[in-house]
Design a protein around this motif. Structure first.
Motif, PDB file in Angstrom:
ATOM      1  N   UNK A 169       8.659   3.267  -3.410  1.00  0.00           N
ATOM      2  CA  UNK A 169       9.274   3.173  -2.174  1.00  0.00           C
ATOM      3  C   UNK A 169      10.116   2.320  -2.402  1.00  0.00           C
ATOM      4  N   UNK A 193      -2.061  -0.689   9.280  1.00  0.00           N
ATOM      5  CA  UNK A 193      -2.052   1.231   9.340  1.00  0.00           C
ATOM      6  C   UNK A 193      -3.780   0.925  10.437  1.00  0.00           C
ATOM      7  N   UNK A 196       9.319 -10.211  -3.229  1.00  0.00           N
ATOM      8  CA  UNK A 196       8.819 -10.056  -4.233  1.00  0.00           C
ATOM      9  C   UNK A 196       9.261  -8.467  -5.240  1.00  0.00           C
ATOM     10  N   UNK A 197      10.006  -7.624  -3.329  1.00  0.00           N
ATOM     11  CA  UNK A 197      10.071  -6.320  -4.074  1.00  0.00           C
ATOM     12  C   UNK A 197      12.190  -6.780  -4.096  1.00  0.00           C
ATOM     13  N   UNK A 225       7.506   5.065   1.620  1.00  0.00           N
ATOM     14  CA  UNK A 225       7.236   4.988   1.256  1.00  0.00           C
ATOM     15  C   UNK A 225       5.744   6.086   0.877  1.00  0.00           C
ATOM     16  N   UNK A 235      10.844   0.338  -5.564  1.00  0.00           N
ATOM     17  CA  UNK A 235       9.484  -0.092  -6.465  1.00  0.00           C
ATOM     18  C   UNK A 235       8.905   1.574  -6.627  1.00  0.00           C
ATOM     19  N   UNK A 277       4.043  -2.949   4.553  1.00  0.00           N
ATOM     20  CA  UNK A 277       2.587  -2.590   4.606  1.00  0.00           C
ATOM     21  C   UNK A 277       1.796  -2.573   4.397  1.00  0.00           C
ATOM     22  N   UNK A 312      -2.559  -8.228  -0.792  1.00  0.00           N
ATOM     23  CA  UNK A 312      -1.540  -7.505  -0.349  1.00  0.00           C
ATOM     24  C   UNK A 312      -1.755  -6.560  -1.054  1.00  0.00           C
ATOM     25  N   UNK A 313      -2.492  -4.895  -0.637  1.00  0.00           N
ATOM     26  CA  UNK A 313      -2.562  -4.365  -1.662  1.00  0.00           C
ATOM     27  C   UNK A 313      -2.064  -2.757  -1.815  1.00  0.00           C
ATOM     28  N   UNK A 314      -0.718  -2.818  -0.922  1.00  0.00           N
ATOM     29  CA  UNK A 314       0.014  -2.454  -0.630  1.00  0.00           C
ATOM     30  C   UNK A 314       1.617  -2.753  -1.896  1.00  0.00           C
ATOM     31  N   UNK A 315       2.380  -1.495  -2.485  1.00  0.00           N
ATOM     32  CA  UNK A 315       3.270  -1.756  -3.392  1.00  0.00           C
ATOM     33  C   UNK A 315       3.244  -3.042  -4.263  1.00  0.00           C
ATOM     34  N   UNK A 316       2.458  -3.032  -4.718  1.00  0.00           N
ATOM     35  CA  UNK A 316       2.196  -4.590  -5.539  1.00  0.00           C
ATOM     36  C   UNK A 316       1.895  -4.749  -6.704  1.00  0.00           C
ATOM     37  N   UNK A 327      -3.223  -2.066   5.327  1.00  0.00           N
ATOM     38  CA  UNK A 327      -3.785  -1.292   5.402  1.00  0.00           C
ATOM     39  C   UNK A 327      -4.659  -1.616   6.638  1.00  0.00           C
ATOM     40  N   UNK A 331      -3.927   6.536   4.286  1.00  0.00           N
ATOM     41  CA  UNK A 331      -3.236   5.341   2.727  1.00  0.00           C
ATOM     42  C   UNK A 331      -4.228   4.516   1.915  1.00  0.00           C
TER      43      UNK A 331
END
Lengths: 782, 289
Positions: A427, B20, B209-210, A388, A440, B15, A576-580, B17, A523
């Motif tokens: 990703x 983390x 979604x992926x 990622x 992605x 993943x 959802x802030x990642x890979x969105x 934030x 991140x």
């Protein structure tokens, strides 16, 4: 667009034409370059050149050059710079004339009290620029530091109007702005993530840094792209006279700097590196325990950074400057059962600047720069792999023209263009047998441009006005945004020792930090203005008074400000802030406002120097109901975590003798705003799932932690203060000298009966981060 | 927790934030607790009116059971607050309204408590919509609606031992299933050892979604021994239930983590707090040989 260019043209024309009628006396231009003498290094940007008898002065440009229109005749011209001894030269001005200065360091680099020429305080009194703080690395080096790691950004937190994001962190929260609203520049190139280790240390190695300017308001027109502040860090040029090696060995890191001439009289270079060594110890501990099957290895962690700077004269009128930065944080974990986890993040910055002197009145600086911040996570377990990453990469071209047509006007024009690439989520997951294979790649592009013009106009000796206009624009895909950003500042001298000042600035920010943690995490990703995410905008007005006291030894300033901002950004709960790919749907938009009063008394001369700063401030934000949510805090205004009502700092530096300097800093701030759960409910979950308690958070940041106060003490003892063969010192620091347990955060905990393992009560616990921490650093130079 | 969170990153690709932040917060909390830098303090919390809390998981072929409780001030005594004057009405897909009887008890097989119970086993098919209403004599009223998701079957379960000596040999486990195409789907994956009456060894939620419409493989890290009996459960969730679980996790993480943003619980009911849903899952038992 035509109208905008017309405005610029009018601005420029008026600026140039006006002074012709105001000339009452024959004037010539005194120009030159201010350099450090001997071991000090190269040019000195930001140095003051002044004629105190006339109340006239200026500061040197990025290349150390200055241009000062003066009436014909004899003058005593004083050049001064933080950490250097002032130099006075006499000149009989009968024509345009060049007058170079070579300033001698105020003692050696390793620890004498900084002596600053009185001209600097006078200049701060005289300049229209308000709301600016300047620090030299020398000053920061003398002050006590956490773990002995000198950090110039943390030293800036001791200035009024600047808050930190939490105990020990280097993030700056300026006049109610968040940390991502700071424009952090390293030799004019942007730095996206200026911190190591979750913000505990900044990326700026004090050995390589010369100075930093922090603009809290009244932003000059050449700056744009962020709402709240400009942190302008300048790297130190290399020593043009001889090869020098310097460095230090500290508690958690060591530093080494090499510098010297490239070609005598032509140029110089500087290369500086720093690395921590936590990992050296943790690897040894892991090795000792490698036969214990129940032992969980400690992950490896270290960071390093390299800085480089070179300058070279191409001729009498041309000089090029090359700056580079490379820094990385490295986190690695290899479990005993075959699981590998690597996490790296860091910045890369490079800039090339060309300075051309057309004549004593006209200078051109053109630069090209690259900046990149990226993180990468790599996992591997048996046949499965996962990667990622995210990055932002900028390519920037910039040109600035300084023109001083006469003694009443100093014009500055410029243009900048940046091509952004936002890799918000890359990703890839796969396995050798093909059972896992997907990925992605979400990448956006954007182009940001700025065009500005400004004029520092002095209609009378008492009145000085700096006004300018910046046109900014941003394009991402089919979305285009633009903004007109007026800037103005005025200074009126009531008496030779008393000035009134005021300023106004409007700023736009086109790129946004995507984080909902409130902390500087590696991140964090950056996102362009696009679709529903409009550019952030803020305006600030400030007014103040500056008063020179005690025969010019003290400067007392008081500034009040009011800042209001629109299209501020936060995120939905659970965003959802990642890979969105639909990231913009997770944003919430609101407004913010901040106001306060900053009082600042500083002393820069004598054996005892320092400052006292006090800030009374309010910061609020409001996010109404939107996008199927109740907004934040049910749409009601709330205080962000960095809101502090009172903030007092006292910094003292005292030179005991040639060998010993004592320093101390004291900080008191009101408690930070934080959120605590007001209620709880029992949650059983489905059969086979954990039961437990769930907290209910109905409001945001309504609880205040206990006030924060801390005293740090420092001592610099020179081992070799005079010898030619080299210099060295021991720098002792005591962080949190009276070992106060300052609150870091509060949480609620269950109290259990150990015999029955049943919950008997609930309690609130306060957590502190750092107790008293002594440290010692050995510094050397030869 | 072990290193399941890392596998979660590896396989579910979700993943956050917050994740983390949880890692960073965990490190900080661990260091601080070992340094003795914590102390009890007095905190005065503003009053917060008690809310009805509903937990209702309907299952095909089982009696409908609902647990009704109340929220309490966080620092209140630990005893559970169970209101006795709440009426719970369940409306079936055909419009039949059943008033559940107030009969507090504990299911001895699952060790889960309930306050209200139906008299007849439910028939629930994918797509069926149920309604729930709970109200008390103080005028509080909670309502909710739940649709049963389709069953997503497990295609295969595999495991792989590492090459360690026998006494230290461990296996990871993978589960493969086909994600339905064209819809956004949500899952909850659990692995229990020996019995489902205990907490799960592995648990996480994910969305597709992926890898929408693809075969999805979920897994664990090396954490099972030879001859372990495992119960592998794959829930197919609807979006409200998934968001509720996520928000519960976020809210819990925020207490004690200085880096996490406090998060409100996203209930699937209105007028109170809680979850009303129809479970759709497949569970398989395997013995690692």
């Amino acid at each position: 667009m035509t109208v905008r260019f017309l405005l610029i043209s009018i601005l420029v024309s008026v600026s140039i034409l006006l002074p012709q009628s105001l000339r009452a006396q024959v004037r010539y231009t005194l120009s030159g370059v201010v350099r450090a003498a001997g071991g000090g290094g190269g040019t000195l940007p930001g140095a003051t050149v002044a004629v105190p008898a006339l109340g006239l002065g200026t500061t040197t440009a990025d290349d150390g050059s200055y241009s000062l229109p003066l009436p014909a005749g004899r003058h005593k011209v004083v050049a001064s710079f933080l950490g250097y001894q002032s130099q006075t030269r006499e000149v009989n001005l009968t024509r345009d004339q060049r007058l170079p200065f070579q300033l001698t360091e105020a003692g050696n680099e390793l620890g004498e009290v900084v002596i600053e020429g009185s001209g600097t305080l006078e200049q701060k009194l005289q300049t229209t620029q308000m709301s600016v703080e300047r620090l030299s690395a020398r000053e920061a080096k003398l002050l006590p530091a956490l773990f002995g790691e000198v950090d110039i950004l943390k030293t800036l937190q001791l200035k009024p109007g600047v808050q930190n994001g939490g105990e020990g962190t280097s993030g700056l929260f300026v006049r109610g702005g968040s940390a991502d609203q700071n424009l952090v520049l390293l030799d004019d190139a942007l730095v996206y993530n200026p911190s190591h280790l979750f913000g505990l240390f900044s990326v700026f190695n004090s050995d390589a840094v010369q100075s930093v300017d922090l603009y809290k308001g009244g932003f000059p027109a050449q700056y744009g792209g962020r709402l709240s502040s400009v942190v302008d860090v300048k790297l130190r040029p290399g020593n043009p006279e001889k090869f020098t090696t310097s460095g230090g060995i500290g508690l958690i890191s060591s530093r080494l700097t090499l510098e010297g001439p490239i070609q005598k009289g032509k140029g110089a270079f500087l290369v500086s590196g720093r690395r921590t060594y936590f990992d050296v110890f943790t690897r040894q501990i892991n090795r000792l325990n490698q036969d214990d099957p129940d032992y969980n290895p400690i992950p490896d962690y270290y960071f390093y950074d390299f800085n480089a700077k070179a300058n070279y004269k191409l001729g009498s009128k041309d000089e090029v400057f090359l700056t580079g930065y490379l820094g990385n944080d490295v986190f690695g974990f290899n479990s005993q059962n075959g699981f590998n986890f690597d996490f790296n993040w860091g910045n890369t910055v490079a800039s090339l600047r060309w300075n051309h002197v057309f004549n004593s009145r006209l200078f051109l600086n053109t630069s090209a720069s690259l900046t990149k911040y990226r993180y990468q996570i790599s996992n591997k377990l048996d046949q499965f792999g996962f990667n990622l990453s995210s990055d932002i990469r900028d390519l920037t071209l910039r040109s600035d023209l300084d023109y001083t047509p006469n003694d009443r006007h100093a014009l500055r024009f410029g243009a900048t263009a940046t091509h952004h690439r936002f890799g918000t989520g890359r990703l890839q997951a796969d396995s050798q047998d093909g059972s896992v294979n997907f990925g992605s790649d979400i990448t956006y592009f954007g182009t940001e441009a700025g065009l500005y013009a400004s004029d520092t106009y002095k209609p009378t000796d008492k009145l000085q006005v700096e006004y300018g206009l910046r046109l900014s624009g941003f394009r991402s895909g089919s979305d285009t945004y633009g903004g007109v950003e007026p800037r103005a500042a005025v200074r009126y001298s009531l008496t030779p020792n008393l000035s009134l000042k005021g300023s106004y600035a409007l700023m736009y920010q086109y790129v946004h930090l995507v984080t909902n943690t409130g902390a500087s995490l590696p991140t964090d990703i950056w996102y362009p203005s696009r679709q529903s995410v409009l550019p952030q905008r803020s305006q600030q007005v400030a007014g103040g008074v500056s008063w020179l006291l005690g025969d010019g030894r003290y400067l007392l300033t008081n500034e009040v400000y009011y800042k209001w901002a629109q299209r501020q950004i936060d995120f939905k709960d659970g965003a959802q802030l990642f890979v969105n790919p639909d990231l913009d749907a997770e944003f919430l938009f609101g407004k913010g406002w901040a106001y306060g009063d900053e009082v600042y008394l500083e002393k820069k001369q004598g054996r005892t120097t320092g400052w006292i700063g006090y800030t009374l401030a309010w910061t609020k934000r409001q996010f109404p109901a939107q996008r199927g949510t109740n907004g934040i805090n049910n749409g009601n205004p709330f205080y962000p975590t960095y809101d502090r009502r009172h903030n007092l700092t006292v910094v003292l530096l005292h030179q005991v003798n040639q060998r010993i300097n004592l320093t101390g800093s004291f900080v008191f701030t009101s408690g930070a705003a934080t959120t605590l759960p007001l209620a709880r409910f029992a949650f059983q979950d489905t059969p086979g799932s954990n039961s437990g308690v769930v907290p209910i958070y109905p409001e945001r940041n309504t609880y205040r932690l206990a006030p924060y106060n801390r005293l740090d003490l420092g001592l610099v003892y020179k081992l070799k203060p005079i010898r030619r063969s080299g210099e060295s010192d021991l720098t002792f620091s005591v962080y949190n000298a009276y070992n106060r347990r300052n609150p870091y955060f509060v949480y609620f905990d269950q109290v259990k009966d150990k015999a029955t393992n049943t919950v008997t009560n609930y309690r609130a616990r306060q957590v502190s981060l750092f107790p008293v921490i002594p440290s010692v650093t050995y510094n050397f130079k030869f | 927790m072990r290193i399941t969170w890392i596998w979660r990153i590896l396989v579910t690709m979700t993943p956050t934030p917050g994740g983390w932040a949880a890692v960073a917060g965990g490190v900080v909390a661990g260091l601080l607790s070992s340094c003795g830098l914590q102390k009890d303090i007095d905190v005065e919390l503003p009053a917060y009116p008690a809310q009805l809390v509903i937990e209702a998981y309907l299952e095909n072929g089982r009696l409908p059971r609902v647990a009704v409780s109340e929220s309490v001030p966080y620092l209140a005594e630990p005893q559970a607050q169970v209101p006795t004057d709440v009426t719970v009405v369940l409306t079936r897909p055909n419009g039949t309204r059943d008033t559940l009887r107030y009969a507090p008890g504990v299911n001895m097989n699952t060790d889960k408590a309930y306050t209200h119970s139906g008299r007849a086993r439910l028939t629930a098919r994918p797509g069926d919509v149920f309604q729930l209403e709970a109200y008390d004599t103080r005028g509080r009223r909670v309502t909710g609606s739940a649709t049963m998701p389709a069953l997503v079957p497990i295609d295969s379960i595999r495991w792989q031992f590492n090459n360690e000596p026998v006494e230290r040999r461990q296996a990871y486990l993978t589960v493969k299933f086909q994600d339905p195409a064209g819809t956004t789907d949500y899952y909850r994956f659990q692995v229990h050892k020996r019995s489902i009456a205990h907490d799960s060894e592995v648990e996480y939620t994910l969305e597709d979604r992926l890898n929408n419409g693809q075969a999805i493989t979920l897994g664990t890290s090396y954490e099972f021994k030879a001859n372990d009996t495992l119960f592998v459960t794959l829930y197919h969730l609807d979006r409200p239930y998934y968001q509720f679980l996520q928000s519960v996790q976020d809210a819990r993480n925020a207490n004690g983590n200085p880096f996490a943003q406090p998060s409100a619980v996203r209930s699937t009911v209105t007028g109170g707090v809680g979850i009303f849903t129809v479970l759709s899952y497949q569970r398989q038992r395997v013995i690692l040989k």
